[in-house]
Design a protein around this motif. Structure first.
Motif: not given
Length: 541
Positions: A206-213
């Motif tokens: 459902l999303g947020d497979y990676i985090y861009e931080g």
């Protein structure tokens, strides 16, 4: 203290806050079509790459090392085929480590894990343009199948997959997982290990497979999980971030046991972006190109039945539907690409009345075309259960009229009310919404009309995060559960939701990780909830 506590219960969006044996089976022939998917002894940890004797001659390829460091995956099954995925990356954290040439990759499918008889195979070109990723469509009969890839002298780990039962086939029971939000730098993936051990029929991401931080450690207890490199803003940066996540053995194992249906939320690009509006307005000038390159990296690393994006200024449609026999119609949404920017400056935790902009009828999360598609898809469904894969909380989580989080559907109340009323007017039967984003587990009643008293039109199961830190102090669980349409909530743990579905009943089991800082943490059941067909209501089991 009541007002302070209520403000802290904002349903905040996902934000940067803080080798084993191959699978085996007892039968060397393909599993026949049945009313229940056949079980297989699928791997529970990422299998190691092996060299397997074969009579097929492959072109000679000079590679510096094993290219199958990111595992294998399958996804978007329909009734006759499945997408098989891998990416060649001998040096995954060093740009991939592949030569600049395109490379031919052989894929093979068998009824047994020793691949003594190949039932389907083909060759795909892994291009340098797309990071040497492979998306092969394997046409298969009903049943459970083993698959692998080969290039040069190397053979990939083995995965297990299955086509979806045809929409006309009666399905007596199925199990699937809903999961989201796996910040690598926030914790280990014990939840993925547990998913692999349960071997569901399919998984909905459902999303947020990676985090861009940025690359700093988020949790001092697990400093070795720090992100590599700075915040990604380019194709190479996003590729590196996906590669780091996909080196995790438990994530590889979770992919290897079943096909996935994958959608994105915000962190695949940037926290809380909306359409072409970045989180920080100062970044608007280059954001369209950044989003395009993030979308390309997403495609390169997911087993999706989609063409890659082709231009920054063109729509990249990922919303789509799927069927699992006559049991489930699944509508998968895109709640980011088409949405109006968050209202009221995207303020959070404010107890003030929402600004007038909030109720502007033109504001949208889905866009007109996707909204019409959703209603048409569900309206035409003949499945026993109608399921929506949705990114952010749909249920009403306002407090005394205050919108505590404008990134959720609370910030788009006119479109939400229109959808829920349409569900009621069209009498969409047995509606279940599965949601991620929020880093907590919750169960909610969906209603057309007023909260608490409106007509029940469906149920929302909100899954907690795989590893991303909680956003609300867990001591406030009782405050959250006091919201009229929230049936239950668990704030303290990470995990996922395991759904068991029959024509008569839906059972949702919330699996929680005891300690996300422990890679070997136990995973237990917090609670189980039931929806009886025809009721549109939910209760504890």
């Amino acid at each position: 203290m009541l007002f302070a506590g209520a403000a802290a219960v904002a349903i905040a969006a996902c934000s940067d806050g803080s080798a084993s044996d191959s699978p085996t089976t007892d039968d060397s022939t393909p599993a026949p079509a049945t009313t229940e998917p056949a079980a297989t002894d699928a791997p529970t940890t990422a299998p190691t790459t092996t060299e397997v004797p074969t009579t097929t001659t492959l072109p000679a390829v000079e590679l510096p090392a094993d290219p199958f460091t990111l595992g294998v995956a399958s996804g978007d099954p329909d009734s006759t085929s499945v997408v098989l995925w891998t990416r060649l990356a001998p040096a995954p954290l060093e740009g991939g480590g592949m030569p600049a040439d395109d490379v031919a990759v052989l894929w093979e499918v068998s009824a047994s894990d020793d691949f003594t008889e190949i039932v389907a195979s083909g060759t795909e070109t892994a291009t340098a343009e797309h990071a040497h990723s492979v998306h092969a469509i394997a046409e298969l009969e009903q049943g459970d199948w083993f698959y692998r890839f080969r290039v040069g002298d190397y053979t990939s780990p083995t995965g297990v997959t299955r086509p979806a039962p045809p929409a006309t086939l009666p399905v007596a029971s199925t199990t699937f997982v809903a999961a989201s939000c796996q910040n690598y730098a926030d914790g280990y993936y014990a939840a993925h290990r547990d998913i692999a051990e349960h071997r569901p029929d399919f998984l909905v991401w459902l999303g947020d497979y990676i985090y861009e931080g940025e690359g700093l450690p988020f949790d001092p207890n697990i400093a070795e999980r720090a992100h590599v490199g700075p915040e990604p803003t380019t194709l190479d940066g996003y590729r590196l971030r996906y590669a780091q996540y996909k080196t995790d053995a438990n994530l590889q194992a979770s992919h290897a046991v079943c096909p996935w249906f994958v959608i994105w939320d915000d962190h695949e690009v940037e926290n809380n972006y909306a359409g072409l509006a970045p989180q920080d307005a100062a970044d608007a000038a280059g954001f369209e190109q950044r989003r395009y390159e993030a979308y390309q990296a997403w495609w390169e690393h997911q087993p999706v039945r989609l063409d890659p994006p082709t231009a920054a200024d063109q729509e990249y449609r990922i919303y789509r539907d799927a069927q699992w026999g006559d049991l489930i119609e699944l509508a998968l949404l895109d709640g980011r690409q088409y949405r109006t920017d968050q209202a009221c400056g995207d303020v959070t935790l404010s107890l003030d009345p929402p600004c007038p902009e909030t109720t502007d009828p033109a504001r949208t999360m889905l866009g007109a075309d996707q909204e019409a598609w959703l209603l048409s898809t569900l309206g035409a469904s003949t499945a026993a259960w109608n399921v929506v894969g949705n990114q952010v909380v749909l249920a009403d989580a306002t407090f005394n009229g205050a919108v505590l989080n404008f990134d959720q559907w609370d910030g788009y109340p006119v479109e939400r009310a229109r959808l829920l009323q349409a569900f009621a007017d069209e009498a969409i039967p047995n509606l279940v919404v599965v949601t991620g984003d929020i880093h907590l587990a919750a169960v909610a009643q969906l209603r057309a009309g007023d909260r608490a008293t409106g007509s029940p039109v469906g149920v929302e199961f909100v899954t907690t995060s795989i590893s991303s830190d909680g956003l609300i102090d867990d001591s406030l669980a009782d405050v959250l559960k006091s919201f009229p349409d929230l049936v239950d909530a668990e704030l303290a743990h990470r995990g996922y939701a395991l759904h068991t579905v029959t024509p008569e009943r839906w059972l949702a089991e919330y699996r929680i990780v005891t300690d996300v800082d422990d890679p070997d943490s136990p995973v237990t059941t917090y609670g189980t909830y039931v929806v009886e067909a025809g009721s549109n209501t939910v209760a504890s089991a």
